[in-house]
Design a protein around this motif. Sequence first.
Motif, short mmCIF file in Angstrom:
data_model
loop_
_atom_site.label_atom_id
_atom_site.label_comp_id
_atom_site.label_asym_id
_atom_site.label_seq_id
_atom_site.Cartn_x
_atom_site.Cartn_y
_atom_site.Cartn_z
N MET A 80 19.43 33.79 48.23
CA MET A 80 20.76 33.97 48.77
C MET A 80 21.61 35.01 47.99
O MET A 80 21.29 35.21 46.89
N LYS A 81 22.61 35.58 48.69
CA LYS A 81 23.44 36.77 48.16
C LYS A 81 24.95 36.27 48.45
O LYS A 81 25.28 35.84 49.59
N ALA A 82 25.80 36.82 47.70
CA ALA A 82 27.20 36.68 47.91
C ALA A 82 27.93 37.80 47.51
O ALA A 82 27.42 38.35 46.40
N VAL A 83 29.08 38.19 47.95
CA VAL A 83 30.01 38.97 47.51
C VAL A 83 31.37 38.41 47.38
O VAL A 83 31.80 37.64 47.98
N LYS A 84 31.95 38.72 46.32
CA LYS A 84 33.17 38.17 45.90
C LYS A 84 34.41 38.49 46.92
O LYS A 84 34.49 39.76 46.93
N LYS A 85 34.86 37.48 47.39
CA LYS A 85 36.39 37.85 48.12
C LYS A 85 37.37 38.71 47.33
O LYS A 85 37.56 38.34 46.24
N PRO A 86 37.99 39.61 48.04
CA PRO A 86 39.12 40.25 47.43
C PRO A 86 40.22 39.26 47.40
O PRO A 86 40.86 38.96 48.06
N VAL A 87 40.34 39.16 46.19
CA VAL A 87 41.69 38.01 45.92
C VAL A 87 42.74 38.82 44.87
O VAL A 87 42.46 39.30 43.78
N PRO A 88 43.90 38.86 45.51
CA PRO A 88 45.05 39.56 44.57
C PRO A 88 45.24 38.76 43.16
O PRO A 88 45.58 37.53 43.23
N VAL A 89 45.29 39.41 42.01
CA VAL A 89 45.55 38.51 41.06
C VAL A 89 46.66 39.57 40.06
O VAL A 89 47.00 40.71 40.46
#
Length: 94
Positions: A1-10
């Motif tokens: 399985m692979k995943a990409v981090k969601k773009p979350v404003p910080v």
Amino acid sequence: MKAVKKPVPVGVWQITKYNSDLSDNYPEWVNELYSWGVIGNYYDELGNLAYVKLDTLEGTMTGHLGDYLVQGNHDDVWIVQNKIFKDTYEVVSN
């Protein structure tokens, strides 16, 4: 399985020698960290900012000049080294 981090404003704030004693220049969330005693400045023998220490749930983190304080969506805060910040974050607004 692979995943990409969601773009979350910080929220981000760069640690510099120019803003080490000017709390008027800090974002409100950074001022809160100082008032709660969660973060502290440490100075060299000449009185210049050497580094900051941030207490987190995972332990104490050390940030140096040029590094960034980052605040996530759940009020979690961490330090990111300057090079890693530049490689993995994009500033979208001031």
